[in-house]
Design an enzyme around this catalytic site. Structure first.
Site, short mmCIF file in Angstrom:
data_model
loop_
_atom_site.label_atom_id
_atom_site.label_comp_id
_atom_site.label_asym_id
_atom_site.label_seq_id
_atom_site.Cartn_x
_atom_site.Cartn_y
_atom_site.Cartn_z
N CYS A 117 -5.62 -7.35 5.24
CA CYS A 117 -6.92 -6.68 5.48
C CYS A 117 -8.01 -7.11 4.51
CB CYS A 117 -6.77 -5.17 5.34
SG CYS A 117 -5.20 -4.50 5.87
N GLU B 13 -25.98 6.52 18.27
CA GLU B 13 -26.53 7.67 19.01
C GLU B 13 -26.17 7.60 20.49
OE1 GLU B 13 -30.86 7.94 19.51
OE2 GLU B 13 -31.00 5.83 19.00
N CYS C 226 -1.61 -5.93 2.79
CA CYS C 226 -3.01 -5.55 3.01
C CYS C 226 -3.92 -6.16 1.95
CB CYS C 226 -3.14 -4.03 3.03
SG CYS C 226 -4.86 -3.51 3.10
N LYS D 218 -8.92 -10.99 4.53
CA LYS D 218 -9.45 -11.23 5.89
C LYS D 218 -10.87 -10.69 6.01
CE LYS D 218 -9.41 -8.13 8.54
NZ LYS D 218 -8.34 -7.54 9.30
N TYR E 14 -4.67 -8.66 17.15
CA TYR E 14 -5.67 -8.43 16.10
C TYR E 14 -5.93 -9.71 15.30
CZ TYR E 14 -4.86 -3.25 15.78
OH TYR E 14 -4.76 -1.91 15.99
N HIS F 195 -31.73 8.34 15.28
CA HIS F 195 -32.52 7.35 16.00
C HIS F 195 -33.27 6.43 15.05
CE1 HIS F 195 -34.46 5.82 19.55
NE2 HIS F 195 -35.61 5.91 18.94
N SER G 228 0.82 -1.21 0.00
CA SER G 228 0.00 0.00 0.00
C SER G 228 0.86 1.26 0.00
CB SER G 228 -0.89 0.01 1.24
OG SER G 228 -1.71 -1.13 1.23
N ALA H 43 -9.52 -0.53 14.05
CA ALA H 43 -10.59 -1.49 14.36
C ALA H 43 -10.04 -2.89 14.39
CB ALA H 43 -11.69 -1.40 13.30
P1 NDP Z 1 -0.12 -8.25 17.62
O1 NDP Z 1 1.13 -7.54 17.93
O2 NDP Z 1 -1.40 -7.52 17.55
O3 NDP Z 1 -0.34 -9.42 18.68
C1 NDP Z 1 0.65 -10.38 18.89
C2 NDP Z 1 0.13 -11.37 19.90
O4 NDP Z 1 1.04 -12.44 19.97
C3 NDP Z 1 0.00 -10.81 21.30
O5 NDP Z 1 -1.14 -11.38 21.89
C4 NDP Z 1 1.26 -11.29 21.99
O6 NDP Z 1 1.11 -11.50 23.36
C5 NDP Z 1 1.47 -12.61 21.32
N1 NDP Z 1 2.86 -13.07 21.30
C6 NDP Z 1 3.94 -12.40 20.84
N2 NDP Z 1 5.04 -13.17 20.95
C7 NDP Z 1 4.64 -14.33 21.49
C8 NDP Z 1 5.31 -15.53 21.83
N3 NDP Z 1 6.62 -15.66 21.66
N4 NDP Z 1 4.58 -16.55 22.36
C9 NDP Z 1 3.26 -16.42 22.55
N5 NDP Z 1 2.56 -15.30 22.24
C10 NDP Z 1 3.26 -14.28 21.72
O7 NDP Z 1 0.20 -9.05 16.28
P2 NDP Z 1 -0.69 -9.68 15.14
O8 NDP Z 1 0.17 -10.74 14.58
O9 NDP Z 1 -2.06 -10.02 15.61
O10 NDP Z 1 -0.83 -8.47 14.11
C11 NDP Z 1 0.32 -7.78 13.64
C12 NDP Z 1 -0.02 -6.34 13.34
O11 NDP Z 1 -0.79 -6.27 12.15
C13 NDP Z 1 -0.87 -5.67 14.39
O12 NDP Z 1 -0.10 -5.10 15.40
C14 NDP Z 1 -1.64 -4.64 13.62
O13 NDP Z 1 -0.92 -3.42 13.63
C15 NDP Z 1 -1.70 -5.19 12.22
N6 NDP Z 1 -3.04 -5.68 11.95
C16 NDP Z 1 -4.09 -4.80 11.95
C17 NDP Z 1 -5.37 -5.23 11.70
C18 NDP Z 1 -6.51 -4.27 11.73
O14 NDP Z 1 -6.27 -3.07 11.65
N7 NDP Z 1 -7.74 -4.73 11.86
C19 NDP Z 1 -5.66 -6.64 11.46
C20 NDP Z 1 -4.50 -7.47 11.50
C21 NDP Z 1 -3.26 -6.99 11.73
P3 NDP Z 1 1.32 -10.38 24.48
O15 NDP Z 1 0.07 -9.58 24.52
O16 NDP Z 1 1.54 -11.17 25.71
O17 NDP Z 1 2.51 -9.59 24.06
#
Ligand code: NDP
Length: 455
Positions: A49, A440, A44, A52, A178, A435, A15, A341
Site C-alpha cells: 500500500c 455532493e 503494506c 504503491k 487491484y 458545493h 500491520s 479502494a
Molecule cells: P486479486 O485477487 O485482486 O486479482 C487477481 C487477478 O489475477 C484476477 O484478475 C484474476 O482473474 C487473475 N488471476 C488469478 N489467477 C490467474 C491465473 N492463473 N492466470 C491468469 N490470471 C489469473 O489479486 P491482486 O494480486 O491484484 O491483489 C491481492 C490482494 O491484495 C487483493 O485481493 C486485495 O485484497 C489486496 N490489495 C488491496 C489493495 C487496495 O486495497 N487498494 C491494493 C493491492 C492489493 P479472475 O478475475 O479471472 O479470477
C-alpha cells in the site's frame, strides 16, 4: 507472568502482528516478542500500500501537468526521473521502518530477526533457539502467487515492480485485480506502453459491474490496452526483452512481464501442520470469529487467514484479539460494510454490496450519476466520474455505495461511515451537499434509474 518465556510470541511483523504485539505490551504490560524475517512493517508498509501509493502520486503529476495547460499554465518539457522516485520512496520506507522499530521498542516488545517455526502449542523455534509463550500469534501475511507456465521465472511481481532500476518502455501485466490496474496506471502515466492481459471478460472481479465497465473505458481511453479472455501460454527471454506466446494474439514482445494474479497465505514451512493447525486448500489458516486456530493457544490474523486481505482489517483483527486475550472481552470484528479502494487512475471507492449481489436478496432501487468532473471542464481531459447508490426498497437503507472517479477513495471513506451506521436514502437526501464538490452528488441523486436503464 507464567512459566513461559513470553505471554505472546507473534510470528510476522506486518500491520496486524505489530499492532497486536504493541497493544498487548503497552496497554496490558504483557511480555511480547515479534519475529520477522524481512523488514518490519510487512507487505503494506514495505511492499504494498505505502510504496504503491507514493508511486500513484508520482504518476498523477503526469495528468496534472497536462491538465494545468487548460488553466493557463505554460509548462516546459516535463520529464520524469524514475531512479529519483525510487530512491525517494526507499528513503521514506527507511523512515517508516525506523518508526516501527521505535514503536516496538517503546512498547517494550522484543524484536527478533529470523524465521519463526511453530514447534508446539506453546513453542516457537527461531535462529536455532526455542522460545515458549502462553499464546502464539501467526500473522505471516501473504505472498504473490504466479501460475505455473514455461518461462514464468522471467516474470516479476509487485514486489520487484516497486524497485525497478528503470521504467520499461513496454509492460505487460497479467491479471486484472487491484494490483494489476493500479500498476497499469502508474506505468502508463509515467510513460510506458501498458497491456493488461486478463483471462476473464473484464477487470476487477468482485467489484460493481458499473464501476468495472467505467474504469475499463477510462483505461482504454488513456491508451492502456486490455486484452480479455486471453491466456499467456509461455514467456521466452529474447535479446531485447521477452516474448509472450498467447492464445489469442499470436505473440507479444515486451520489456517487462509482471504477474498480479493474486496472493497466497504464507504458511509453508512454519510448522503449522505438525502441531495440528488446520488450513484450507489454499494454505490459509482456518480461524474462528475470535481468530483462534484449531489449536487453543495459537491465534492468527491478517492476510494469512484470507478473510479480507486489507491492512485496516488486519489492524482491527489485531485489536479485537488483544481485547479477547487480555481484556476478558471476547471480541470479534465485523466484516460487514468494509470500505475499500482501488488506486487505479482514476480510482474506485466502494462500500457495501455490489448491485449483482444486492439484487439477489433484496428488492432494490439504483441511483446513478455519471458526469464530467468540474476540474475537467477546463482541463479538457476526457474523463468521467460515475457514482452509484444501491437502496433497499423495503427499508430505504443504503446497501452499497460505489464511485469511480477523481477522489473516490477519499469520498467513500466518509460515505462508509454512513453506510456502516445504517443510513437510509432519506438520510442521504436530508444531508446538505458541500458545493461545489463531486461528493455532493451522493446526496443529490433524486430519481432512481428506471428498470429499463438499470438492466
Ligand atoms: P486479486 O485477487 O485482486 O486479482 C487477481 C487477478 O489475477 C484476477 O484478475 C484474476 O482473474 C487473475 N488471476 C488469478 N489467477 C490467474 C491465473 N492463473 N492466470 C491468469 N490470471 C489469473 O489479486 P491482486 O494480486 O491484484 O491483489 C491481492 C490482494 O491484495 C487483493 O485481493 C486485495 O485484497 C489486496 N490489495 C488491496 C489493495 C487496495 O486495497 N487498494 C491494493 C493491492 C492489493 P479472475 O478475475 O479471472 O479470477
Amino acid at each position: 507472568m507464567s512459566d513461559y518465556d513470553y505471554d505472546l510470541i507473534t510470528i510476522g511483523g506486518g500491520s496486524g502482528g505489530v499492532r497486536a504485539s504493541r497493544f498487548a505490551a503497552q496497554r496490558h504490560g504483557k511480555k511480547v516478542a515479534v519475529i520477522e524475517n524481512m523488514r518490519i512493517g510487512g507487505t503494506c508498509v514495505m511492499r504494498g500500500c505505502v510504496p504503491k501509493k507514493l508511486l500513484v502520486y508520482a504518476a498523477h503529476f503526469a495528468h496534472d501537468f497536462e491538465d494545468a495547460e487548460g488553466y493557463g499554465w505554460q509548462l516546459g518539457d516535463n520529464t520524469h526521473d524514475w531512479p529519483t522516485l525510487i530512491a525517494k520512496k526507499d528513503a521514506e520506507l527507511n523512515r517508516l521502518e525506523d518508526i516501527y522499530h521505535r514503536l516496538l521498542r517503546e512498547a517494550g516488545v522484543d524484536e527478533i530477526t529470523g524465521t519463526g517455526k511453530v514447534t508446539g502449542p506453546h513453542s516457537v523455534e527461531v535462529n536455532g533457539k526455542t522460545l515458549t509463550a502462553e499464546h502464539i500469534l501467526v500473522a505471516t501475511g501473504g505472498w504473490p502467487h504466479l501460475p505455473d507456465l514455461p518461462g514464468i521465472e522471467h516474470a516479476i511481481t509487485s514486489n520487484e515492480a516497486l524497485d525497478l532500476p528503470d521504467l520499461p518502455k513496454h509492460v505487460v501485466i497479467v491479471g486484472g485485480g487491484y494490483i494489476a490496474v493500479e500498476f497499469a496506471g502508474i506505468f502508463h502515466a509515467l510513460g510506458a506502453e501498458v497491456h493488461i492481459i486478463i483471462r476473464a471478460d473484464n477487470i476487477l472481479r468482485g467489484f460493481d459491474q458499473t464501476m468495472r465497465d467505467a474504469l475499463r473505458v477510462e483505461l482504454e481511453n488513456q491508451g492502456i490496452k486490455v486484452h480479455s479472455e486471453c491466456t499467456v501460454r509461455s514467456i521466452e527471454k529474447t535479446k531485447s526483452g521477452y516474448s509472450l506466446r498467447l492464445d489469442q494474439v499470436d505473440m507479444m514482445e515486451t520489456d517487462l512481464v509482471m504477474y498480479a494474479t493474486g496472493r497466497k497465505p504464507n504458511t509453508v514451512n512454519i510448522g503449522l501442520e505438525d502441531v495440528g493447525v488446520e488450513m484450507d486448500k489454499n494454505g490459509a489458516i482456518i480461524v474462528d470469529e475470535y481468530s483462534k486456530t484449531s489449536v487453543d493457544s495459537i491465534y492468527s490474523i491478517g492476510d494469512v487467514t484470507d478473510r479480507v486481505q486489507l491492512t485496516p482489517v488486519a489492524l482491527a483483527e489485531g485489536m479485537a484479539l488483544v481485547r479477547t486475550l487480555y481484556e476478558g472481552k471476547p471480541t470479534s470484528m465485523s466484516y460487514e460494510n468494509i470500505p475499500s479502494a482501488v488506486f487505479s487512475t482514476p480510482p474506485i471507492g466502494s462500500v457495501g454490496l455490489i448491485e449483482e449481489d444486492a439484487r439477489r436478496d433484496h428488492d432494490i432501487e439504483i441511483y446513478q450519476s455519471s458526469f464530467k468532473p468540474m476540474k475537467h471542464t477546463l482541463s479538457g481531459r476526457n474523463e468521467r466520474s460515475v457514482m452509484k447508490l444501491i437502496v433497499d426498497k423495503a427499508t430505504d437503507k443504503i446497501l452499497g455505495a460505489h464511485m469511480m472517479g477523481l477522489d473516490a477513495p477519499e469520498i467513500l471513506q466518509g460515505i462508509g461511515i454512513a453506510v456502516k451506521a445504517g443510513a437510509t436514502k432519506a438520510d442521504f437526501d436530508a444531508t446538505i451537499g458541500i458545493h461545489p464538490t463531486a461528493g455532493e452528488e451522493f446526496v443529490t441523486m433524486r430519481e432512481p434509474l428506471r428498470p429499463s436503464e438499470d438492466g
